[in-house]
Design an enzyme around this catalytic site. Structure first.
Site, PDB file in Angstrom:
ATOM      1  CG  ASP A 148     112.720  80.834 108.512  1.00 13.16           C
ATOM      2  OD1 ASP A 148     111.976  80.944 109.492  1.00 13.16           O
ATOM      3  OD2 ASP A 148     112.355  80.335 107.434  1.00 13.16           O
ATOM      4  CG  HIS A 166     108.983  78.898 109.753  1.00 12.58           C
ATOM      5  ND1 HIS A 166     109.830  79.278 108.728  1.00 12.58           N
ATOM      6  CD2 HIS A 166     107.816  78.551 109.163  1.00 12.58           C
ATOM      7  CE1 HIS A 166     109.187  79.171 107.575  1.00 12.58           C
ATOM      8  NE2 HIS A 166     107.968  78.730 107.807  1.00 12.58           N
ATOM      9  CG  ASN A 215     101.195  78.448 102.143  1.00 15.91           C
ATOM     10  OD1 ASN A 215     101.751  77.987 101.157  1.00 15.91           O
ATOM     11  ND2 ASN A 215     101.575  78.169 103.367  1.00 15.91           N
ATOM     12  CB  SER A 248     107.739  77.488 104.130  1.00 19.96           C
ATOM     13  OG  SER A 248     106.954  76.691 104.978  1.00 19.96           O
TER      14      SER A 248
END
Length: 387
Positions: free
Chosen positions: A70, A104, A196, A259
């Protein structure tokens, strides 16, 4: 890097909608007050919804390592005991995955393994005794390339990861596919976000690859989250709306997207792998889908997959193994043998693990044979537990 256009390798990390996506990361602030720390736990509605505390009386994820490719993972007070050094393979990286300027990656790690600060203070992950292997593949949570993600999966595969949680989506890539296939052969479970709406229109990669658990999302009411894409690849769903977790500079974040659901499912897989250390990755995935709470039309569907994950049932239910129910050789045999190829596992360890796994499968299978009236076909969906 190959000569492909960058757009062909694009990975979007906007799977969590947070303030940090709309403006620069906020400056460091004073640590939250004790009352504020307690409120964070209260705001983590997904913990009560999934009966996480009940599940943690059975398993806390001890002995399991979850890789998080990430934006890196910050050394948050609620995470620091469980955070390994990892790696930074982003352009101009420092070599240490414990750095995050976006929040994130820190948020995803917190949903998996945050241990809080004692009592009901701070954020709590699904598997608070598991370890996080942070792999920084990019600096911003907006775009990156699939070759970096492939390299991160390869790195995790050689560093003893049991689970890889991919909270991002990308287009298909030969390098990414090879990395996923190699990790699967090595008995590593990959959990990936479906994508998404409105940006994504179908389940993306690596969630679309065979052997990867594709995760969709639900809202606070347990219904399909509008932001979550649908498709035949969806395996399970988890909370994905207004999910609180850790952030950079000792702060917290609220995210909405698949996520967040993916990190929660990765934590669930860590609980299972900790309680059943000899269970192959394929059987861990089977236990998640077989015990999921059915939603929507009866059986598997494109919105909920096999249903909403059930942490307690996944740890306690009597789930017949996939291998025994097929007329062919047990599907787990190959992945169990490959698990011995991980660093730190010698030939004797691999043999012992394989024999122990086979013994578990045979023992459970024989018990099931006493009550089963027929064999399910190999292409039938997993057995469902009605609640």
């Amino acid at each position: 890097m190959t000569g492909r256009p960058r757009a062909a390798c694009r990975i979007l990390f906007g799977l969590s909608i947070t303030v940090s996506l709309l403006q620069p990361s906020p400056p460091a602030q004073a640590a939250p007050t004790p009352d504020g720390l307690n409120l964070i736990r209260d705001d983590q509605w997904h913990l009560a919804y999934l009966r996480a505390l009940d599940a943690q009386k059975i398993s806390r994820g001890s002995g399991v390592t979850v890789a998080v490719p990430d934006t890196g993972v910050d050394k948050h007070p609620d995470l620091q005991r469980n955070l390994l050094s990892g790696s930074d393979i982003a352009s101009g990286g420092t070599g240490d995955g414990r750095v995050d300027t976006s929040s994130h990656g820190t948020g995803m790690a917190g949903l998996i393994a945050a241990h809080g600060r004692g009592g009901d203070s701070g954020a709590l992950g699904i598997a608070p005794a598991s370890h996080i292997l942070p792999i920084r593949i990019q600096v911003l949570d907006e775009q990156g390339d699939s070759d970096n993600l492939a390299s991160a999966i390869e790195y995790a595969s050689t560093r003893g990861a049991d689970i890889i949680s991919v909270a991002s989506v990308s287009g298909p890539s030969p390098n990414l596919q090879r990395a996923v296939e190699a990790a699967t052969r090595a008995d590593i479970l990959i959990v990936a976000a479906a994508g998404n709406r409105p940006r994504d229109h179908h389940v993306s990669f690596p969630a679309s690859y065979p052997g990867v658990i594709a995760v969709g999302g639900i809202d606070r009411g347990g219904n399909h989250a509008e932001i979550s894409v649908t498709g035949p690849e969806i395996d399970v769903v988890a909370p994905a709306v207004d999910i609180y977790s850790t952030s950079i500079n000792g702060k917290y974040r609220k995210g909405t997207g698949t996520s967040d659901a993916t990190a929660i499912v990765a934590g669930a897989a860590a609980l299972i792998r900790s309680k059943y250390p000899y269970l192959p990755a394929q059987e861990v995935a089977h236990r998640l889908t077989a015990t999921a709470i059915d939603k929507g039309p009866p059986g598997r569907d494109d919105e909920y997959g096999y249903g909403v994950i059930d942490l307690v049932a996944a740890l306690t239910a009597d789930v017949p193994p996939l291998g025994f129910e097929s007329v062919s050789a047990p599907a787990a045999t190959g992945s169990t043998a490959a698990a011995g190829d991980r660093p730190g596992e010698g030939g004797d360890g691999a043999t012992a693990r394989g024999l122990a796994t086979l013994a578990v499968i045979v023992a459970v299978g024989v018990g099931w044979a006493l009550v089963a009236r027929r064999r399910r076909r190999g292409d039938d969906p997993p057995p469902r537990i009605s609640r």
